[in-house]
Design a protein around this motif. Structure first.
Motif, PDB file in Angstrom:
ATOM      1  N   GLY A  56       0.878  -1.082  -0.017  1.00 34.01           N
ATOM      2  CA  GLY A  56      -0.153  -0.046   0.051  1.00 34.01           C
ATOM      3  C   GLY A  56       0.781   1.300  -0.034  1.00 34.01           C
ATOM      4  O   GLY A  56       0.053   2.292  -0.052  1.00 34.01           O
ATOM      5  N   HIS A  57       2.059   1.136   0.056  1.00 34.20           N
ATOM      6  CA  HIS A  57       2.932   2.483   0.077  1.00 34.20           C
ATOM      7  C   HIS A  57       2.990   2.908  -1.304  1.00 34.20           C
ATOM      8  O   HIS A  57       3.151   2.198  -2.352  1.00 34.20           O
ATOM      9  CB  HIS A  57       4.365   2.241   0.802  1.00 34.20           C
ATOM     10  N   ARG A  58       2.966   4.150  -1.314  1.00 35.29           N
ATOM     11  CA  ARG A  58       3.167   4.815  -2.818  1.00 35.29           C
ATOM     12  C   ARG A  58       4.280   6.072  -2.876  1.00 35.29           C
ATOM     13  O   ARG A  58       4.633   6.199  -4.309  1.00 35.29           O
ATOM     14  CB  ARG A  58       1.911   5.671  -3.069  1.00 35.29           C
ATOM     15  N   CYS A  59       4.944   6.227  -1.831  1.00 34.87           N
ATOM     16  CA  CYS A  59       5.821   7.370  -2.003  1.00 34.87           C
ATOM     17  C   CYS A  59       7.495   6.813  -1.935  1.00 34.87           C
ATOM     18  O   CYS A  59       7.599   6.384  -0.852  1.00 34.87           O
ATOM     19  CB  CYS A  59       5.539   8.613  -0.991  1.00 34.87           C
ATOM     20  N   PHE A  60       8.183   6.996  -2.827  1.00 31.61           N
ATOM     21  CA  PHE A  60       9.404   6.397  -2.863  1.00 31.61           C
ATOM     22  C   PHE A  60      10.699   7.507  -3.471  1.00 31.61           C
ATOM     23  O   PHE A  60      10.154   8.448  -4.282  1.00 31.61           O
ATOM     24  CB  PHE A  60       9.521   5.034  -3.882  1.00 31.61           C
ATOM     25  N   GLN A  74      10.129   0.238 -14.389  1.00 28.66           N
ATOM     26  CA  GLN A  74       9.647  -1.198 -14.016  1.00 28.66           C
ATOM     27  C   GLN A  74       8.562  -1.143 -12.941  1.00 28.66           C
ATOM     28  O   GLN A  74       8.228  -2.370 -12.675  1.00 28.66           O
ATOM     29  CB  GLN A  74      10.873  -1.843 -13.238  1.00 28.66           C
ATOM     30  N   LEU A  75       8.220  -0.030 -12.549  1.00 25.37           N
ATOM     31  CA  LEU A  75       7.169   0.005 -11.575  1.00 25.37           C
ATOM     32  C   LEU A  75       6.138   0.814 -11.902  1.00 25.37           C
ATOM     33  O   LEU A  75       5.910   1.234 -12.841  1.00 25.37           O
ATOM     34  CB  LEU A  75       8.051   0.665 -10.197  1.00 25.37           C
ATOM     35  N   PRO A  76       5.001   0.424 -10.992  1.00 23.98           N
ATOM     36  CA  PRO A  76       3.673   0.969 -11.126  1.00 23.98           C
ATOM     37  C   PRO A  76       3.646   2.575 -11.348  1.00 23.98           C
ATOM     38  O   PRO A  76       4.490   3.325 -10.768  1.00 23.98           O
ATOM     39  CB  PRO A  76       2.618   0.540 -10.202  1.00 23.98           C
ATOM     40  N   PRO A  77       2.809   3.065 -12.340  1.00 27.17           N
ATOM     41  CA  PRO A  77       2.866   4.498 -12.839  1.00 27.17           C
ATOM     42  C   PRO A  77       2.111   5.361 -11.661  1.00 27.17           C
ATOM     43  O   PRO A  77       2.293   6.432 -11.680  1.00 27.17           O
ATOM     44  CB  PRO A  77       2.039   4.763 -14.049  1.00 27.17           C
ATOM     45  N   ASP A  78       1.468   4.829 -10.664  1.00 28.93           N
ATOM     46  CA  ASP A  78       0.836   5.666  -9.801  1.00 28.93           C
ATOM     47  C   ASP A  78       1.875   5.834  -8.633  1.00 28.93           C
ATOM     48  O   ASP A  78       1.541   6.159  -7.418  1.00 28.93           O
ATOM     49  CB  ASP A  78      -0.316   5.051  -9.255  1.00 28.93           C
ATOM     50  N   ILE A  79       3.125   5.302  -8.610  1.00 27.97           N
ATOM     51  CA  ILE A  79       3.973   5.560  -7.521  1.00 27.97           C
ATOM     52  C   ILE A  79       4.667   7.187  -7.580  1.00 27.97           C
ATOM     53  O   ILE A  79       4.422   7.684  -8.706  1.00 27.97           O
ATOM     54  CB  ILE A  79       5.569   4.676  -7.854  1.00 27.97           C
ATOM     55  N   ASN A 101       6.028  10.194 -13.470  1.00 20.62           N
ATOM     56  CA  ASN A 101       5.370  10.156 -12.487  1.00 20.62           C
ATOM     57  C   ASN A 101       6.275  10.794 -11.172  1.00 20.62           C
ATOM     58  O   ASN A 101       6.187  10.585  -9.911  1.00 20.62           O
ATOM     59  CB  ASN A 101       4.732   8.801 -12.015  1.00 20.62           C
ATOM     60  N   LEU A 102       7.469  11.633 -11.571  1.00 20.69           N
ATOM     61  CA  LEU A 102       8.268  12.162 -10.603  1.00 20.69           C
ATOM     62  C   LEU A 102       7.421  13.178 -10.000  1.00 20.69           C
ATOM     63  O   LEU A 102       6.851  14.168 -10.657  1.00 20.69           O
ATOM     64  CB  LEU A 102       9.277  12.862 -11.172  1.00 20.69           C
ATOM     65  N   ASP A 103       7.200  13.155  -8.870  1.00 21.66           N
ATOM     66  CA  ASP A 103       6.450  14.187  -7.854  1.00 21.66           C
ATOM     67  C   ASP A 103       7.165  15.183  -7.438  1.00 21.66           C
ATOM     68  O   ASP A 103       6.590  16.192  -7.283  1.00 21.66           O
ATOM     69  CB  ASP A 103       5.794  13.228  -6.652  1.00 21.66           C
ATOM     70  N   MET A 104       8.194  14.952  -7.035  1.00 19.97           N
ATOM     71  CA  MET A 104       9.009  16.168  -6.384  1.00 19.97           C
ATOM     72  C   MET A 104      10.546  15.863  -6.562  1.00 19.97           C
ATOM     73  O   MET A 104      10.908  14.691  -6.594  1.00 19.97           O
ATOM     74  CB  MET A 104       8.604  16.232  -4.855  1.00 19.97           C
ATOM     75  N   VAL A 105      11.172  17.278  -6.665  1.00 14.93           N
ATOM     76  CA  VAL A 105      12.811  17.111  -6.706  1.00 14.93           C
ATOM     77  C   VAL A 105      13.170  17.597  -5.537  1.00 14.93           C
ATOM     78  O   VAL A 105      12.804  18.838  -5.163  1.00 14.93           O
ATOM     79  CB  VAL A 105      13.281  17.768  -7.887  1.00 14.93           C
ATOM     80  N   GLU A 106      13.651  17.032  -4.554  1.00 16.41           N
ATOM     81  CA  GLU A 106      14.097  17.643  -3.239  1.00 16.41           C
ATOM     82  C   GLU A 106      15.624  17.825  -3.222  1.00 16.41           C
ATOM     83  O   GLU A 106      16.525  16.777  -3.026  1.00 16.41           O
ATOM     84  CB  GLU A 106      13.986  16.483  -2.116  1.00 16.41           C
ATOM     85  N   GLY A 107      15.943  18.965  -3.733  1.00 17.37           N
ATOM     86  CA  GLY A 107      17.409  19.041  -3.494  1.00 17.37           C
ATOM     87  C   GLY A 107      17.967  20.238  -4.909  1.00 17.37           C
ATOM     88  O   GLY A 107      18.988  20.058  -5.173  1.00 17.37           O
ATOM     89  N   VAL A 108      17.060  21.250  -5.148  1.00 14.49           N
ATOM     90  CA  VAL A 108      17.445  22.076  -6.012  1.00 14.49           C
ATOM     91  C   VAL A 108      18.278  23.183  -4.926  1.00 14.49           C
ATOM     92  O   VAL A 108      17.830  23.730  -4.139  1.00 14.49           O
ATOM     93  CB  VAL A 108      16.114  22.899  -6.522  1.00 14.49           C
ATOM     94  N   ASP A 109      19.415  23.386  -5.531  1.00 13.66           N
ATOM     95  CA  ASP A 109      20.336  23.951  -4.806  1.00 13.66           C
ATOM     96  C   ASP A 109      21.071  25.119  -5.447  1.00 13.66           C
ATOM     97  O   ASP A 109      21.960  25.830  -5.086  1.00 13.66           O
ATOM     98  CB  ASP A 109      21.558  23.139  -4.074  1.00 13.66           C
ATOM     99  N   ASN A 110      20.502  25.488  -6.742  1.00 14.71           N
ATOM    100  CA  ASN A 110      21.253  26.603  -7.425  1.00 14.71           C
ATOM    101  C   ASN A 110      20.104  26.896  -8.529  1.00 14.71           C
ATOM    102  O   ASN A 110      19.250  26.131  -9.012  1.00 14.71           O
ATOM    103  CB  ASN A 110      22.513  26.313  -8.121  1.00 14.71           C
ATOM    104  N   GLU A 111      20.306  28.194  -9.137  1.00 17.41           N
ATOM    105  CA  GLU A 111      19.436  28.486 -10.144  1.00 17.41           C
ATOM    106  C   GLU A 111      19.559  27.888 -11.282  1.00 17.41           C
ATOM    107  O   GLU A 111      18.526  27.489 -11.951  1.00 17.41           O
ATOM    108  CB  GLU A 111      19.683  30.040 -10.651  1.00 17.41           C
TER     109      GLU A 111
END
Ligand SMILES: *Cc1c(COP(=O)(O)O)cnc(C)c1O
Length: 245
Positions: A56-60, A74-79, A101-111
């Motif tokens: 049931g987990h969806r966020c990786f 290789q993994l389901p598109p609703d991840i 299905n990239l939800d977020m980039v955690e790590g923008v550190d320059n313009e």
């Protein structure tokens, strides 16, 4: 049989982490769903991620571009994938193209990386991408992230200058042994105050991604909305052994 046992262990490790997250949130009167758990599967096989998905987990999360490019298809598109940590600007385009299905980039550190992501999102015609600005709260030269004093400027650039990105908050990594001191978390929280005030945002619109395997409960008590947990769920990381001879 050994593999099945390991996979079962991963699911129960996730459940125990979720319990600890709920309890930590509860202790400070926060709703149990106010903290997202990003299961960080770097160096781990797709089969283990799939086990957590089936539970049931969806966020990786992944920390190496090549790994997320290999695993996501290789993994389901609703991840909901999070890319965590420093991203090289020349990798932005393939990340956006290969992981829809990239939800977020955690790590923008320059313009520069913000601009590359912004253009890549535009060229793929996908919905705006959530990004967190990475802040170096420990002052270690080895860590990515902007200095806390430069955080507002970069947040402003993302929010006002990158129409295809959605500025969603701030992220930090703790000390090298991953036992972040409260000062690091306090610094990130102070950055949020400054950013929200200057950009006219409510604090609830500005996430704090802080807390890893060894310090996530403390981070939640200090306001984290997003914890990134690898080894406590998946076990110690397995880097490829160097070829013999
Ligand atoms: C690997 C990694 C994590 C997870 O680390 P653990 O200590 O194994 O939980 C979290 N954040 C980032 C940026 C990472 O690279």
């Amino acid at each position: 049989m050994a593999a099945a046992a390991v996979e079962g262990a991963t699911v129960s490790a996730l459940r125990s982490v979720l319990q600890r997250v709920y309890k930590a949130a509860d202790r400070c009167g926060r709703p149990y769903d106010g903290v997202r758990v990003v299961a960080v599967g770097k160096t781990k096989p797709v089969s283990l991620i799939r086990q957590l998905y089936d539970a049931g987990h969806r966020c990786f999360g992944e920390n190496y571009v090549q790994e997320i490019l290999d695993k996501a298809p290789q993994l389901p598109p609703d991840i909901e994938w999070h890319f965590i940590g420093h991203l090289q600007s020349n990798k932005a385009k393939s990340l956006i193209a290969i992981v829809p299905n990239l939800d977020m980039v955690e790590g923008v550190d320059n313009e520069k990386i913000a601009n590359h992501l912004d253009r890549a999102v535009a060229s793929m015609g996908r919905k705006p991408l959530k990004v967190l600005v990475q802040v170096n709260t420990s002052g270690e030269a080895s860590k990515s992230g902007v200095d806390p004093t430069d955080c507002l400027e970069l947040a402003k650039h993302v929010k006002l200058g990158c129409p295809n990105l959605r500025f969603s908050g701030l992220m930090t990594i703790g000390m090298p042994d991953y036992s972040s001191t409260p000062e690091n978390f306090r610094t990130l929280s102070n950055c949020r105050n400054e950013v929200c005030k200057a950009l006219g945002m409510a604090e609830e619109q500005c996430e704090l991604s802080m807390g890893m395997s060894s310090d996530f409960e403390q981070a939640i008590e200090m306001g984290s909305t997003n914890v990134r947990i690898g080894s406590t769920i998946f076990g110690p990381r397995e880097y490829p052994k160097r070829a013999q001879g």
